[in-house]
Design a protein around this motif. Structure first.
Motif, PDB file in Angstrom:
ATOM      1  N   PRO A 100      -3.499  -0.252  -5.135  1.00 30.89           N
ATOM      2  CA  PRO A 100      -2.900  -1.583  -4.977  1.00 30.89           C
ATOM      3  C   PRO A 100      -3.843  -2.690  -5.458  1.00 30.89           C
ATOM      4  O   PRO A 100      -5.055  -2.566  -5.373  1.00 30.89           O
ATOM      5  CB  PRO A 100      -2.650  -1.704  -3.474  1.00 30.89           C
ATOM      6  CG  PRO A 100      -3.412  -0.617  -2.838  1.00 30.89           C
ATOM      7  CD  PRO A 100      -3.768   0.395  -3.872  1.00 30.89           C
ATOM      8  N   TRP A 101      -3.238  -3.756  -5.934  1.00 29.07           N
ATOM      9  CA  TRP A 101      -3.981  -4.932  -6.388  1.00 29.07           C
ATOM     10  C   TRP A 101      -3.464  -6.120  -5.593  1.00 29.07           C
ATOM     11  O   TRP A 101      -2.266  -6.398  -5.566  1.00 29.07           O
ATOM     12  CB  TRP A 101      -3.765  -5.147  -7.868  1.00 29.07           C
ATOM     13  CG  TRP A 101      -4.435  -6.366  -8.436  1.00 29.07           C
ATOM     14  CD1 TRP A 101      -5.357  -7.182  -7.838  1.00 29.07           C
ATOM     15  CD2 TRP A 101      -4.228  -6.908  -9.732  1.00 29.07           C
ATOM     16  NE1 TRP A 101      -5.743  -8.181  -8.682  1.00 29.07           N
ATOM     17  CE2 TRP A 101      -5.061  -8.036  -9.858  1.00 29.07           C
ATOM     18  CE3 TRP A 101      -3.429  -6.548 -10.801  1.00 29.07           C
ATOM     19  CZ2 TRP A 101      -5.115  -8.813 -11.010  1.00 29.07           C
ATOM     20  CZ3 TRP A 101      -3.492  -7.329 -11.953  1.00 29.07           C
ATOM     21  CH2 TRP A 101      -4.319  -8.438 -12.045  1.00 29.07           C
ATOM     22  N   VAL A 150      -5.914 -10.692   4.210  1.00 33.55           N
ATOM     23  CA  VAL A 150      -6.180  -9.470   3.440  1.00 33.55           C
ATOM     24  C   VAL A 150      -7.405  -8.754   4.006  1.00 33.55           C
ATOM     25  O   VAL A 150      -7.389  -7.535   4.206  1.00 33.55           O
ATOM     26  CB  VAL A 150      -6.368  -9.786   1.941  1.00 33.55           C
ATOM     27  CG1 VAL A 150      -6.900  -8.580   1.180  1.00 33.55           C
ATOM     28  CG2 VAL A 150      -5.047 -10.265   1.329  1.00 33.55           C
ATOM     29  N   GLY A 151      -8.464  -9.499   4.292  1.00 33.02           N
ATOM     30  CA  GLY A 151      -9.669  -8.890   4.853  1.00 33.02           C
ATOM     31  C   GLY A 151      -9.407  -8.202   6.179  1.00 33.02           C
ATOM     32  O   GLY A 151      -9.880  -7.082   6.420  1.00 33.02           O
ATOM     33  N   GLU A 152      -8.645  -8.850   7.042  1.00 31.15           N
ATOM     34  CA  GLU A 152      -8.296  -8.237   8.334  1.00 31.15           C
ATOM     35  C   GLU A 152      -7.549  -6.920   8.129  1.00 31.15           C
ATOM     36  O   GLU A 152      -7.842  -5.922   8.779  1.00 31.15           O
ATOM     37  CB  GLU A 152      -7.409  -9.183   9.142  1.00 31.15           C
ATOM     38  CG  GLU A 152      -8.083 -10.416   9.653  1.00 31.15           C
ATOM     39  CD  GLU A 152      -7.075 -11.427  10.186  1.00 31.15           C
ATOM     40  OE1 GLU A 152      -7.546 -12.407  10.772  1.00 31.15           O
ATOM     41  OE2 GLU A 152      -5.845 -11.257  10.012  1.00 31.15           O
ATOM     42  N   PHE A 153      -6.573  -6.957   7.225  1.00 27.05           N
ATOM     43  CA  PHE A 153      -5.763  -5.767   6.963  1.00 27.05           C
ATOM     44  C   PHE A 153      -6.634  -4.623   6.436  1.00 27.05           C
ATOM     45  O   PHE A 153      -6.541  -3.492   6.911  1.00 27.05           O
ATOM     46  CB  PHE A 153      -4.658  -6.099   5.957  1.00 27.05           C
ATOM     47  CG  PHE A 153      -3.824  -4.920   5.572  1.00 27.05           C
ATOM     48  CD1 PHE A 153      -2.733  -4.543   6.335  1.00 27.05           C
ATOM     49  CD2 PHE A 153      -4.126  -4.171   4.441  1.00 27.05           C
ATOM     50  CE1 PHE A 153      -1.956  -3.450   5.983  1.00 27.05           C
ATOM     51  CE2 PHE A 153      -3.361  -3.079   4.077  1.00 27.05           C
ATOM     52  CZ  PHE A 153      -2.279  -2.718   4.849  1.00 27.05           C
ATOM     53  N   LEU A 154      -7.478  -4.921   5.464  1.00 25.84           N
ATOM     54  CA  LEU A 154      -8.313  -3.882   4.862  1.00 25.84           C
ATOM     55  C   LEU A 154      -9.281  -3.282   5.880  1.00 25.84           C
ATOM     56  O   LEU A 154      -9.463  -2.063   5.927  1.00 25.84           O
ATOM     57  CB  LEU A 154      -9.083  -4.446   3.664  1.00 25.84           C
ATOM     58  CG  LEU A 154      -8.224  -4.940   2.492  1.00 25.84           C
ATOM     59  CD1 LEU A 154      -9.108  -5.562   1.419  1.00 25.84           C
ATOM     60  CD2 LEU A 154      -7.346  -3.845   1.936  1.00 25.84           C
ATOM     61  N   ARG A 155      -9.888  -4.132   6.701  1.00 25.91           N
ATOM     62  CA  ARG A 155     -10.816  -3.622   7.728  1.00 25.91           C
ATOM     63  C   ARG A 155     -10.087  -2.790   8.772  1.00 25.91           C
ATOM     64  O   ARG A 155     -10.552  -1.721   9.171  1.00 25.91           O
ATOM     65  CB  ARG A 155     -11.566  -4.782   8.388  1.00 25.91           C
ATOM     66  CG  ARG A 155     -12.682  -5.345   7.523  1.00 25.91           C
ATOM     67  CD  ARG A 155     -13.528  -6.367   8.272  1.00 25.91           C
ATOM     68  NE  ARG A 155     -12.778  -7.549   8.674  1.00 25.91           N
ATOM     69  CZ  ARG A 155     -12.528  -8.583   7.878  1.00 25.91           C
ATOM     70  NH1 ARG A 155     -12.947  -8.594   6.641  1.00 25.91           N
ATOM     71  NH2 ARG A 155     -11.845  -9.614   8.321  1.00 25.91           N
ATOM     72  N   PHE A 192       0.826  -1.210   0.000  1.00 33.15           N
ATOM     73  CA  PHE A 192       0.000   0.000   0.000  1.00 33.15           C
ATOM     74  C   PHE A 192       0.859   1.258   0.000  1.00 33.15           C
ATOM     75  O   PHE A 192       0.532   2.233  -0.681  1.00 33.15           O
ATOM     76  CB  PHE A 192      -0.964  -0.019   1.192  1.00 33.15           C
ATOM     77  CG  PHE A 192      -2.252  -0.726   0.881  1.00 33.15           C
ATOM     78  CD1 PHE A 192      -3.434  -0.017   0.715  1.00 33.15           C
ATOM     79  CD2 PHE A 192      -2.289  -2.094   0.751  1.00 33.15           C
ATOM     80  CE1 PHE A 192      -4.618  -0.663   0.408  1.00 33.15           C
ATOM     81  CE2 PHE A 192      -3.464  -2.757   0.449  1.00 33.15           C
ATOM     82  CZ  PHE A 192      -4.635  -2.039   0.279  1.00 33.15           C
ATOM     83  N   GLU A 193       1.958   1.248   0.741  1.00 29.60           N
ATOM     84  CA  GLU A 193       2.862   2.404   0.767  1.00 29.60           C
ATOM     85  C   GLU A 193       3.496   2.626  -0.600  1.00 29.60           C
ATOM     86  O   GLU A 193       3.574   3.770  -1.085  1.00 29.60           O
ATOM     87  CB  GLU A 193       3.941   2.204   1.827  1.00 29.60           C
ATOM     88  CG  GLU A 193       3.414   2.290   3.245  1.00 29.60           C
ATOM     89  CD  GLU A 193       4.381   1.734   4.283  1.00 29.60           C
ATOM     90  OE1 GLU A 193       5.552   1.451   3.932  1.00 29.60           O
ATOM     91  OE2 GLU A 193       3.967   1.578   5.437  1.00 29.60           O
ATOM     92  N   ASP A 221     -13.171   1.182  -3.272  1.00 26.71           N
ATOM     93  CA  ASP A 221     -12.648   1.918  -4.425  1.00 26.71           C
ATOM     94  C   ASP A 221     -11.167   2.274  -4.277  1.00 26.71           C
ATOM     95  O   ASP A 221     -10.574   2.865  -5.177  1.00 26.71           O
ATOM     96  CB  ASP A 221     -13.471   3.184  -4.682  1.00 26.71           C
ATOM     97  CG  ASP A 221     -13.383   4.195  -3.548  1.00 26.71           C
ATOM     98  OD1 ASP A 221     -13.128   3.795  -2.390  1.00 26.71           O
ATOM     99  OD2 ASP A 221     -13.586   5.391  -3.815  1.00 26.71           O
ATOM    100  N   GLU A 222     -10.551   1.880  -3.170  1.00 21.23           N
ATOM    101  CA  GLU A 222      -9.141   2.181  -2.926  1.00 21.23           C
ATOM    102  C   GLU A 222      -8.208   0.983  -3.174  1.00 21.23           C
ATOM    103  O   GLU A 222      -6.999   1.095  -3.026  1.00 21.23           O
ATOM    104  CB  GLU A 222      -8.938   2.647  -1.481  1.00 21.23           C
ATOM    105  CG  GLU A 222      -9.648   3.942  -1.161  1.00 21.23           C
ATOM    106  CD  GLU A 222      -9.513   4.338   0.300  1.00 21.23           C
ATOM    107  OE1 GLU A 222      -9.346   5.541   0.540  1.00 21.23           O
ATOM    108  OE2 GLU A 222      -9.584   3.452   1.185  1.00 21.23           O
TER     109      GLU A 222
END
Length: 120
Positions: free
Chosen positions: A50-51, A65-70, A40-41, A77-78
């Protein structure tokens, strides 16, 4: 994939992930979150979105990934997240399994496709 499924890397796994004893679920979660933070950085520095590619067959990658995003409050949209359906990881983080024991179970039926498309 490698952090969600520690047996996924086949070349030089120990130098990338440490000894088998250090590949505990909490340790792999921390490494996955750190790798995502770096992604992300780097994307932000280039003005890119980021993909992240993950799948249930990659072990716990979707969960990590879900934990990180939450935790970061990342909006849909990010980020771009891709995944696959029809695979269930069953090795529970183990690299070595007994003879004939699978790391994943495949089911590419339409039923599983539609179940996989439902939000958690």
């Amino acid at each position: 994939a490698a952090l969600g499924r520690p047996g996924y890397i086949t070349l030089d796994r120990s130098s990338a992930l440490g000894s088998p004893a250090s590949r505990t679920l909490p340790a792999m979660r921390v490494r996955a979150h750190a790798a995502l933070a770096r992604l992300f950085e780097a994307a932000a520095a280039r003005g890119e979105r980021p993909w992240v590619d993950c799948a249930r067959s990659y072990g716990l990658s979707e969960e990590f990934v879900g934990e990180f995003l939450r935790a970061r409050g990342v909006r849909p949209d990010e980020v771009v997240v891709s995944s696959k359906w029809g695979y269930t990881y069953v090795a529970d983080g183990k690299v070595e399994l007994g003879e004939g024991e699978p790391h994943e179970v495949k089911d590419h039926s339409v039923r599983v496709c539609f179940l996989s498309a439902q939000p958690p």
